[in-house]
Motif scaffolding. Structure first.
Motif, PDB file in Angstrom:
ATOM      1  N   LYS A 118      66.553  57.404  55.084  1.00  0.00           N
ATOM      2  CA  LYS A 118      67.826  57.563  55.782  1.00  0.00           C
ATOM      3  C   LYS A 118      68.686  58.585  55.032  1.00  0.00           C
ATOM      4  O   LYS A 118      69.772  58.275  54.527  1.00  0.00           O
ATOM      5  N   GLU A 119      68.190  59.812  54.975  1.00  0.00           N
ATOM      6  CA  GLU A 119      68.836  60.834  54.151  1.00  0.00           C
ATOM      7  C   GLU A 119      70.258  61.156  54.587  1.00  0.00           C
ATOM      8  O   GLU A 119      71.152  61.325  53.750  1.00  0.00           O
ATOM      9  N   GLU A 120      70.495  61.238  55.898  1.00  0.00           N
ATOM     10  CA  GLU A 120      71.827  61.591  56.386  1.00  0.00           C
ATOM     11  C   GLU A 120      72.830  60.492  56.047  1.00  0.00           C
ATOM     12  O   GLU A 120      73.948  60.776  55.598  1.00  0.00           O
ATOM     13  N   LYS A 121      72.437  59.252  56.241  1.00  0.00           N
ATOM     14  CA  LYS A 121      73.322  58.153  55.910  1.00  0.00           C
ATOM     15  C   LYS A 121      73.568  58.083  54.403  1.00  0.00           C
ATOM     16  O   LYS A 121      74.668  57.762  53.953  1.00  0.00           O
ATOM     17  N   ALA A 122      72.542  58.416  53.620  1.00  0.00           N
ATOM     18  CA  ALA A 122      72.684  58.426  52.162  1.00  0.00           C
ATOM     19  C   ALA A 122      73.696  59.481  51.733  1.00  0.00           C
ATOM     20  O   ALA A 122      74.532  59.238  50.851  1.00  0.00           O
ATOM     21  N   ARG A 123      73.646  60.649  52.356  1.00  0.00           N
ATOM     22  CA  ARG A 123      74.592  61.715  52.024  1.00  0.00           C
ATOM     23  C   ARG A 123      76.019  61.303  52.384  1.00  0.00           C
ATOM     24  O   ARG A 123      76.955  61.494  51.594  1.00  0.00           O
ATOM     25  N   GLU A 124      76.194  60.740  53.557  1.00  0.00           N
ATOM     26  CA  GLU A 124      77.520  60.285  53.978  1.00  0.00           C
ATOM     27  C   GLU A 124      78.051  59.198  53.050  1.00  0.00           C
ATOM     28  O   GLU A 124      79.239  59.173  52.718  1.00  0.00           O
TER      29      GLU A 124
ATOM     30  N   TRP B 230      72.663  54.378  47.403  1.00  0.00           N
ATOM     31  CA  TRP B 230      72.216  55.727  47.761  1.00  0.00           C
ATOM     32  C   TRP B 230      70.709  55.869  47.577  1.00  0.00           C
ATOM     33  O   TRP B 230      70.016  56.439  48.424  1.00  0.00           O
ATOM     34  N   GLN B 231      70.177  55.354  46.477  1.00  0.00           N
ATOM     35  CA  GLN B 231      68.739  55.433  46.225  1.00  0.00           C
ATOM     36  C   GLN B 231      67.938  54.668  47.272  1.00  0.00           C
ATOM     37  O   GLN B 231      66.882  55.127  47.722  1.00  0.00           O
TER      38      GLN B 231
ATOM     39  N   PRO C 269      76.084  49.051  53.621  1.00  0.00           N
ATOM     40  CA  PRO C 269      76.679  49.948  52.616  1.00  0.00           C
ATOM     41  C   PRO C 269      78.061  50.482  52.939  1.00  0.00           C
ATOM     42  O   PRO C 269      78.942  50.491  52.065  1.00  0.00           O
ATOM     43  N   MET C 270      78.300  50.952  54.149  1.00  0.00           N
ATOM     44  CA  MET C 270      79.571  51.613  54.455  1.00  0.00           C
ATOM     45  C   MET C 270      80.748  50.639  54.383  1.00  0.00           C
ATOM     46  O   MET C 270      81.825  50.986  53.901  1.00  0.00           O
TER      47      MET C 270
END
Length: 257
Positions: free
Chosen positions: A206-212, A198-199, A153-154
């Motif tokens: 992986k909530e932290e990675k989703a937020r970032e 994100w979903q 993703p990133m």
């Protein structure tokens, strides 16, 4: 094209006048004939299906006919007829039409289950069609299946944001309807991609990675209007698609000058 466009307009007029049987006949004729004459009409035909569904909401034979169309197209797909032949010599993928119908019928599980069958029978073609089924796969909670088709993703978001930024720099001064629709379509694609990633990240825990990721997807966009659009789509998924449909229909039905 005017003659073909009239079929659709006549369907809407019959629907408005309460001639439900005639409206259904014209919707079917538009899909089976007009939408297979030119690529642009076929693509518009996918958007036009929502009027057929509206007819089905108060005229049961129209709903049954739409469901039958879905089953017919799904059978052809699984038999290996993955492309729709257009009379102008082009072709369009069949799977997205089925996805659109399922979405109108609020039956995302049907898309998810069809994709699994598609994947088992024709894995290469299914992989090419994943983006159409991705939303349904996520709705059904199979985040592992979705993640197997998505890029890292990133890294991907930087490339996608640069493409959208470059497109707006090159085309923003052109206010013609085709240009506006092109920019809308690419914005919608970006919003769909970021929301999906994100979903999936969130669904995998992986909530932290989703937020970032969500913060980066917005921050990378140069135009404030784009950042607002992406923020709006995260808050109310589907809002950009609704606006895109309205613009497509208004352009295609515009009066000739």
């Amino acid at each position: 094209m005017d003659e073909l466009r009239e079929i659709y307009q006549d369907a809407l007029e019959a629907q408005e006048a309460g001639d439900h049987a005639e409206a259904l006949r014209l919707h079917q004729h538009f899909y089976d004939y007009a939408a297979k004459q030119e690529r642009n009409l076929h693509r518009f035909g996918r958007y036009a299906l929502h009027h057929w569904k509206e007819l089905g909401d108060f005229y049961p034979p129209a709903l049954a006919a739409l469901q039958a169309l879905r089953e017919r197209e799904a059978a052809l797909l699984l038999d290996g007829e993955t492309m729709v032949a257009i009379a102008d010599g082009s072709s369009e993928p069949r799977f997205p039409v089925i996805v659109d119908i399922n979405h109108l019928l609020e039956d995302e599980r049907a898309t998810y289950e069809l994709f699994q069958q598609f994947q088992a029978k024709l894995p290469e073609q299914a992989a090419q069609s994943f983006r159409y089924a991705a939303g349904a796969i996520v709705v059904c909670g199979d985040f592992q299946l979705a993640s197997g088709y998505l890029p890292e993703p990133m890294a991907a978001i930087e490339e996608e944001a640069e493409y959208l930024n470059r497109l707006f720099r090159e085309m923003a001064a052109d206010t013609s309807a085709p240009s506006v629709m092109r920019l809308m379509a690419d914005t919608l694609n970006y919003a769909d991609t970021t929301l999906l990633q994100w979903q999936v990240l969130t669904g995998l825990g992986k909530e932290e990675k989703a937020r970032e990721y969500a913060e980066k997807a917005e921050a990378l966009l140069e135009r404030p209007s784009l950042r607002q659009a992406i923020r709006r789509e995260f808050a109310a998924p589907g809002s950009l698609l609704a606006e895109s449909v309205q613009r497509q229909e208004a352009f295609w039905l515009r009066d000739e000058t």
